[in-house]
Design a protein around this motif. Sequence first.
Motif, PDB file in Angstrom:
ATOM      1  N   PHE A  88       0.841  -1.191   0.000  1.00 38.60           N
ATOM      2  CA  PHE A  88       0.000   0.000   0.000  1.00 38.60           C
ATOM      3  C   PHE A  88       0.880   1.247   0.000  1.00 38.60           C
ATOM      4  CE2 PHE A  88      -2.100   3.524   2.073  1.00 38.60           C
ATOM      5  CZ  PHE A  88      -3.308   3.563   1.413  1.00 38.60           C
ATOM      6  N   GLY A  89       0.547   2.211  -0.857  1.00 35.17           N
ATOM      7  CA  GLY A  89       1.258   3.487  -0.890  1.00 35.17           C
ATOM      8  C   GLY A  89       2.393   3.545  -1.898  1.00 35.17           C
ATOM      9  N   THR A  90       2.810   2.387  -2.427  1.00 34.39           N
ATOM     10  CA  THR A  90       3.916   2.422  -3.383  1.00 34.39           C
ATOM     11  C   THR A  90       3.427   2.901  -4.742  1.00 34.39           C
ATOM     12  OG1 THR A  90       3.625   0.062  -3.856  1.00 34.39           O
ATOM     13  CG2 THR A  90       5.360   0.648  -2.290  1.00 34.39           C
ATOM     14  N   THR A  91       4.373   3.386  -5.532  1.00 34.69           N
ATOM     15  CA  THR A  91       4.114   3.790  -6.906  1.00 34.69           C
ATOM     16  C   THR A  91       4.721   2.709  -7.791  1.00 34.69           C
ATOM     17  OG1 THR A  91       4.166   6.109  -6.266  1.00 34.69           O
ATOM     18  CG2 THR A  91       4.490   5.614  -8.607  1.00 34.69           C
ATOM     19  N   VAL A  92       3.880   2.079  -8.586  1.00 38.18           N
ATOM     20  CA  VAL A  92       4.275   0.891  -9.336  1.00 38.18           C
ATOM     21  C   VAL A  92       4.183   1.160 -10.830  1.00 38.18           C
ATOM     22  CG1 VAL A  92       3.796  -1.573  -9.670  1.00 38.18           C
ATOM     23  CG2 VAL A  92       3.236  -0.486  -7.485  1.00 38.18           C
ATOM     24  N   THR A  93       5.252   0.837 -11.556  1.00 37.86           N
ATOM     25  CA  THR A  93       5.229   0.904 -13.012  1.00 37.86           C
ATOM     26  C   THR A  93       5.074  -0.512 -13.534  1.00 37.86           C
ATOM     27  OG1 THR A  93       6.625   2.866 -13.021  1.00 37.86           O
ATOM     28  CG2 THR A  93       6.469   1.643 -15.090  1.00 37.86           C
ATOM     29  N   ILE A  94       4.041  -0.700 -14.360  1.00 39.90           N
ATOM     30  CA  ILE A  94       3.773  -2.025 -14.921  1.00 39.90           C
ATOM     31  C   ILE A  94       3.787  -1.943 -16.444  1.00 39.90           C
ATOM     32  CG2 ILE A  94       2.538  -2.965 -12.939  1.00 39.90           C
ATOM     33  CD1 ILE A  94      -0.094  -2.139 -14.212  1.00 39.90           C
ATOM     34  N   ILE A  95       4.098  -3.072 -17.070  1.00 39.24           N
ATOM     35  CA  ILE A  95       4.147  -3.138 -18.533  1.00 39.24           C
ATOM     36  C   ILE A  95       3.080  -4.127 -18.998  1.00 39.24           C
ATOM     37  CG2 ILE A  95       5.560  -3.724 -20.531  1.00 39.24           C
ATOM     38  CD1 ILE A  95       8.025  -3.110 -18.687  1.00 39.24           C
ATOM     39  N   HIS A  96       2.215  -3.639 -19.877  1.00 33.44           N
ATOM     40  CA  HIS A  96       1.161  -4.474 -20.459  1.00 33.44           C
ATOM     41  C   HIS A  96       1.849  -5.450 -21.408  1.00 33.44           C
ATOM     42  CE1 HIS A  96      -2.364  -5.594 -22.791  1.00 33.44           C
ATOM     43  NE2 HIS A  96      -3.139  -4.943 -21.933  1.00 33.44           N
ATOM     44  N   LEU A  97       1.719  -6.731 -21.184  1.00 34.76           N
ATOM     45  CA  LEU A  97       2.484  -7.719 -21.948  1.00 34.76           C
ATOM     46  C   LEU A  97       2.020  -7.855 -23.399  1.00 34.76           C
ATOM     47  CD1 LEU A  97       3.235 -10.525 -19.341  1.00 34.76           C
ATOM     48  CD2 LEU A  97       4.690  -8.654 -20.117  1.00 34.76           C
ATOM     49  N   ASP A  98       0.788  -7.477 -23.714  1.00 30.22           N
ATOM     50  CA  ASP A  98       0.325  -7.593 -25.100  1.00 30.22           C
ATOM     51  C   ASP A  98       0.916  -6.529 -26.015  1.00 30.22           C
ATOM     52  OD1 ASP A  98      -1.184  -9.806 -24.555  1.00 30.22           O
ATOM     53  OD2 ASP A  98      -3.095  -8.738 -24.413  1.00 30.22           O
ATOM     54  N   ASP A  99       1.068  -5.304 -25.497  1.00 30.35           N
ATOM     55  CA  ASP A  99       1.511  -4.207 -26.375  1.00 30.35           C
ATOM     56  C   ASP A  99       2.682  -3.404 -25.822  1.00 30.35           C
ATOM     57  OD1 ASP A  99       0.347  -2.736 -24.361  1.00 30.35           O
ATOM     58  OD2 ASP A  99      -1.373  -2.081 -25.556  1.00 30.35           O
ATOM     59  N   ASP A 100       3.303  -3.881 -24.752  1.00 28.57           N
ATOM     60  CA  ASP A 100       4.454  -3.212 -24.132  1.00 28.57           C
ATOM     61  C   ASP A 100       4.164  -1.785 -23.656  1.00 28.57           C
ATOM     62  OD1 ASP A 100       6.110  -5.398 -24.238  1.00 28.57           O
ATOM     63  OD2 ASP A 100       7.087  -4.819 -26.112  1.00 28.57           O
ATOM     64  N   GLN A 101       2.879  -1.433 -23.504  1.00 31.54           N
ATOM     65  CA  GLN A 101       2.532  -0.116 -22.964  1.00 31.54           C
ATOM     66  C   GLN A 101       2.909  -0.096 -21.488  1.00 31.54           C
ATOM     67  OE1 GLN A 101       2.093   2.105 -25.243  1.00 31.54           O
ATOM     68  NE2 GLN A 101      -0.052   2.637 -25.094  1.00 31.54           N
ATOM     69  N   GLU A 102       3.491   1.021 -21.061  1.00 36.92           N
ATOM     70  CA  GLU A 102       3.917   1.173 -19.681  1.00 36.92           C
ATOM     71  C   GLU A 102       2.955   2.134 -18.987  1.00 36.92           C
ATOM     72  OE1 GLU A 102       7.752   3.212 -18.281  1.00 36.92           O
ATOM     73  OE2 GLU A 102       8.424   1.265 -19.019  1.00 36.92           O
ATOM     74  N   VAL A 103       2.579   1.808 -17.760  1.00 35.16           N
ATOM     75  CA  VAL A 103       1.719   2.700 -16.995  1.00 35.16           C
ATOM     76  C   VAL A 103       2.184   2.672 -15.535  1.00 35.16           C
ATOM     77  CG1 VAL A 103      -0.069   0.973 -16.550  1.00 35.16           C
ATOM     78  CG2 VAL A 103      -0.689   3.380 -16.536  1.00 35.16           C
ATOM     79  N   THR A 104       2.063   3.828 -14.877  1.00 37.95           N
ATOM     80  CA  THR A 104       2.495   3.947 -13.484  1.00 37.95           C
ATOM     81  C   THR A 104       1.299   4.344 -12.631  1.00 37.95           C
ATOM     82  OG1 THR A 104       4.706   4.611 -14.184  1.00 37.95           O
ATOM     83  CG2 THR A 104       4.087   5.133 -11.918  1.00 37.95           C
ATOM     84  N   TYR A 105       1.113   3.610 -11.532  1.00 33.39           N
ATOM     85  CA  TYR A 105       0.019   3.894 -10.598  1.00 33.39           C
ATOM     86  C   TYR A 105       0.550   3.988  -9.183  1.00 33.39           C
ATOM     87  CZ  TYR A 105      -3.310   2.274 -14.180  1.00 33.39           C
ATOM     88  OH  TYR A 105      -4.043   2.122 -15.317  1.00 33.39           O
ATOM     89  N   LYS A 106      -0.075   4.842  -8.392  1.00 33.49           N
ATOM     90  CA  LYS A 106       0.173   4.869  -6.948  1.00 33.49           C
ATOM     91  C   LYS A 106      -1.021   4.179  -6.300  1.00 33.49           C
ATOM     92  CE  LYS A 106       1.246   7.691  -2.969  1.00 33.49           C
ATOM     93  NZ  LYS A 106       2.355   8.537  -2.623  1.00 33.49           N
ATOM     94  N   ILE A 107      -0.751   3.245  -5.390  1.00 31.54           N
ATOM     95  CA  ILE A 107      -1.816   2.500  -4.726  1.00 31.54           C
ATOM     96  C   ILE A 107      -2.214   3.260  -3.457  1.00 31.54           C
ATOM     97  CG2 ILE A 107      -2.465   0.319  -3.653  1.00 31.54           C
ATOM     98  CD1 ILE A 107      -0.413  -1.028  -5.545  1.00 31.54           C
ATOM     99  N   VAL A 108      -3.477   3.706  -3.421  1.00 30.38           N
ATOM    100  CA  VAL A 108      -3.958   4.581  -2.351  1.00 30.38           C
ATOM    101  C   VAL A 108      -5.263   4.048  -1.766  1.00 30.38           C
ATOM    102  CG1 VAL A 108      -2.874   6.630  -3.390  1.00 30.38           C
ATOM    103  CG2 VAL A 108      -5.224   6.046  -3.991  1.00 30.38           C
TER     104      VAL A 108
END
Length: 158
Positions: A88-108
């Motif tokens: 909880f509270g971390t900022t996570v960068t994930i990569i969509h495996l189908d299209d290599d799109q990167e997105v960053t979320y903070k879990i709140v």
Amino acid sequence: MNRVPMTVEGAEALRSELDNLKKVERPAVVQAIAEAREHGDLKENAEYHAAREKQGFIEGRIQEIEAKLSQSLVIDVKSIEPSDKVIFGTTVTIIHLDDDQEVTYKIVGDDEADVKNKKISVNSPIARALIGKEVGDVVVVHTPSGVVEYEIDTVAHL
């Protein structure tokens, strides 16, 4: 009592709103009610009824915020030793495996969630899939449009 997780920023935002409601909004609406009363007949006094309605909303919101703050467990992720594990509270960068799109979320916490600002609720499907996993792990997220796989790229304590 169930404690509700909240970030330091989320708790500060609620305290700030509470302060504004008590010190600015509440006195203003009390003044508006007093002024509207001076206009005479209250049955047909739209300003009076509008002010009373606003007062009800303000008092309700004050109670709601006070309840949320009393049940909150404020977690300062910056004070937790950084690791590659999603919590909880971390900022996570994930990569969509189908299209290599990167997105960053903070879990709140639920009240802080704001997808436009990349803040997702700890109870969202993506966050639930990520919590407890580590950098390099592949997570499966069940979405309304089907199953999506992400790889965890980075975990930051911001």
